[in-house]
Design a protein around this motif. Structure first.
Motif, PDB file in Angstrom:
ATOM      1  N   VAL A 106       0.591  -1.151  -0.011  1.00  0.00           N
ATOM      2  CA  VAL A 106       0.238   0.170  -0.359  1.00  0.00           C
ATOM      3  C   VAL A 106       1.310   1.205  -0.262  1.00  0.00           C
ATOM      4  O   VAL A 106       0.654   2.417  -0.664  1.00  0.00           O
ATOM      5  N   TYR A 107       1.489   1.164   0.867  1.00  0.00           N
ATOM      6  CA  TYR A 107       2.902   2.023   1.197  1.00  0.00           C
ATOM      7  C   TYR A 107       3.284   2.268   0.139  1.00  0.00           C
ATOM      8  O   TYR A 107       2.762   3.295  -1.243  1.00  0.00           O
ATOM      9  N   TYR A 109       2.468   1.836  -3.492  1.00  0.00           N
ATOM     10  CA  TYR A 109       0.976   2.331  -4.025  1.00  0.00           C
ATOM     11  C   TYR A 109       1.439   4.011  -4.103  1.00  0.00           C
ATOM     12  O   TYR A 109       0.938   4.364  -5.123  1.00  0.00           O
ATOM     13  N   ARG A 110       0.936   4.180  -2.587  1.00  0.00           N
ATOM     14  CA  ARG A 110       0.071   5.662  -2.727  1.00  0.00           C
ATOM     15  C   ARG A 110       1.771   6.318  -2.383  1.00  0.00           C
ATOM     16  O   ARG A 110       1.412   7.807  -3.300  1.00  0.00           O
ATOM     17  N   LYS A 111       3.052   5.878  -2.506  1.00  0.00           N
ATOM     18  CA  LYS A 111       4.199   7.162  -3.278  1.00  0.00           C
ATOM     19  C   LYS A 111       4.082   6.774  -4.419  1.00  0.00           C
ATOM     20  O   LYS A 111       4.969   7.411  -4.940  1.00  0.00           O
ATOM     21  N   GLY A 112       3.389   6.286  -5.466  1.00  0.00           N
ATOM     22  CA  GLY A 112       3.384   5.582  -6.514  1.00  0.00           C
ATOM     23  C   GLY A 112       4.744   5.216  -7.406  1.00  0.00           C
ATOM     24  O   GLY A 112       5.095   5.547  -8.409  1.00  0.00           O
TER      25      GLY A 112
ATOM     26  N   LYS B 296      -0.900  -4.337  -9.639  1.00  0.00           N
ATOM     27  CA  LYS B 296      -2.509  -3.916  -9.016  1.00  0.00           C
ATOM     28  C   LYS B 296      -2.834  -4.836  -8.766  1.00  0.00           C
ATOM     29  O   LYS B 296      -3.671  -4.532  -7.597  1.00  0.00           O
TER      30      LYS B 296
END
Lengths: 117, 316
Positions: A106-107, A109-112, B296
């Protein structure tokens, strides 16, 4: 240990086959020298610059994310083999471990870091 | 001495089967596109085509461009073919028809087959060609992205069978094949199939070879027998994928009436034809789409499947 000797024998058999075929090809093939043949292929044009150029930094980021998660996946193998006999506690610990892994995901992902830019 | 003899038999068998898989693919592609496919060499259905191809590549001139890194360039086909062929040492081809049934079978197969990406990168880097290096970067990128979903999907049968030995995994499926476990089996098989397609650089994941933009990717500077080995390794990898897939999920050699080897061969052929069908029906997808699908979708999905498998093995 004896099992891995068999693996080694098969490895050597493949190696001898590959090298032997390459040697056989060397004996059989036609070879006609011409300087143009030694050029790097670039659709028939003369090569514009050196072949090895700088590459996109995105590849490096993907490799970093891969290293982080792949190392953690290895720790799941011992549990996977004995999951039946280890019982509830081991299962809950693995759920916790995968939960932490998931937080890392998740980290990232959020960081891009999972986007291709 | 026996080991040596059976190793030779196994290698010869692999090469023969793979040669005819290339013939099958060409015939299949022909049928998909309303053509006949190879038919001239070897009168019924062009059956001698693979042998003619091999003989032609054997006598082809070996052109090594000036700019190449000779060591990496010459070693690459050897590394690739060693990594893809060595996994067959522990893959059973029928009930107790196996060279050595390693107790770390699944781990061994995953570890050895992923070494091929080093060979692919050596080929791209050694060629010192823009197309080749681009293709090698993409290939490594894609292979490492799909490595984790593939490993996690392969862990599901390991958890359900409680062993990494391939023969024990088949034994555990003697009543119900793993693909028929509700939800768990189908999702795990789907993740396995998609990741295996990506690992094999097949359409829809073939951006490494992309004929229309990268010519043929990392094989562009290779000719003669070295090219043949790179190309052969791809099909050997495909055969290994079909075999391992049918052992891990489709019940291996379990089945009524017919002998065990024949069942496994039938399932392998079915899986191989499915891969061909996908290849000749779909289009290539973009690099960012490939990465997004892996990181993803497949990665969280495979973690969830793993927890589901753990819970399943613990409850039942």
């Amino acid at each position: 240990m004896a099992e891995y000797i068999t693996v080694l024998v098969f490895f050597l058999v493949i190696l001898v086959f590959v090298l032997g075929t390459l040697f056989l090809a060397r004996l059989l093939r036609a070879q006609k020298y011409e300087s143009m043949k030694k050029d790097t292929y670039e659709c028939g044009e003369e090569p514009a610059q050196a072949g090895l150029e700088r590459f996109h930094v995105g590849y490096y980021l993907v490799a970093l994310v891969f290293v982080i998660f792949d190392v953690e996946v290895i720790f799941l193998f011992p549990w996977a083999v004995h999951s039946k006999s280890l019982g509830l506690w081991a299962f809950l610990e693995v759920v916790l471990f995968i939960g932490i892994l998931f937080l890392g995901w998740v980290y990232a992902y959020r960081k891009g870091n999972l986007e291709w830019k | 001495m026996n080991t040596l003899f059976y190793s030779l038999v196994l290698l010869a068998g692999i090469l023969l089967v793979v040669a005819y898989l290339t013939w099958l693919e060409r015939k299949f592609a022909g049928r998909m596109q309303s053509r006949i496919g190879p038919q001239r060499v070897g009168k019924p259905w062009g059956l001698l085509q693979p042998i003619a191809d091999g003989a032609k590549l054997l006598v082809k001139e070996d052109i090594i461009p000036q700019a190449t890194d000779k060591t990496a360039y010459n070693l690459a086909p050897i590394v690739v073919i060693l990594a893809t062929t060595l996994v067959f040492v522990t893959i059973p081809l029928g009930k107790s028809v196996v060279l050595v049934d390693l107790n770390v079978g699944v781990l061994f197969i995953l570890a050895i087959s992923s070494l091929a990406l080093i060979g692919i990168f050596m080929a791209g880097w050694g060629s010192a060609n823009k197309y080749a290096i681009l293709s090698a970067m993409r290939g490594v990128n894609q292979l490492i992205s799909y490595e984790i979903p593939l490993v996690l999907a392969c862990l599901v049968p390991v958890i359900l069978a409680g062993s990494m030995k391939l023969s024990s995994i088949v034994l555990a499926q003697s009543k119900v094949w793993f693909i028929f476990y509700p939800f768990l089996g189908q999702i795990a098989f789907l993740i396995f199939l998609v990741s295996a397609l990506a690992e094999a650089n097949r359409i829809p994941f073939d951006i490494t070879e992309a004929e229309s933009e990268l010519i043929a990717g990392y094989t562009v500077e290779y000719s003669g027998m070295k090219f043949a080995f790179l190309w052969l390794a791809e099909y050997i990898h495909l055969l290994a994928v079909s075999l391992v897939g049918s052992i891990l999920f489709l019940g291996g050699w379990n089945g009524p009436w017919l002998p065990s080897g024949l069942w496994l061969a039938l399932k392998t052929l079915l899986l191989f034809l499915l891969i061909l069908w996908i290849r000749w029906s779909l289009v290539r997808i973009r690099l960012d789409q490939i990465l997004a699908l892996s990181w993803k979708v497949l990665f969280p999905l495979s973690l969830a499947t793993l927890i589901l498998a753990g819970g399943w093995s613990f409850i039942f």
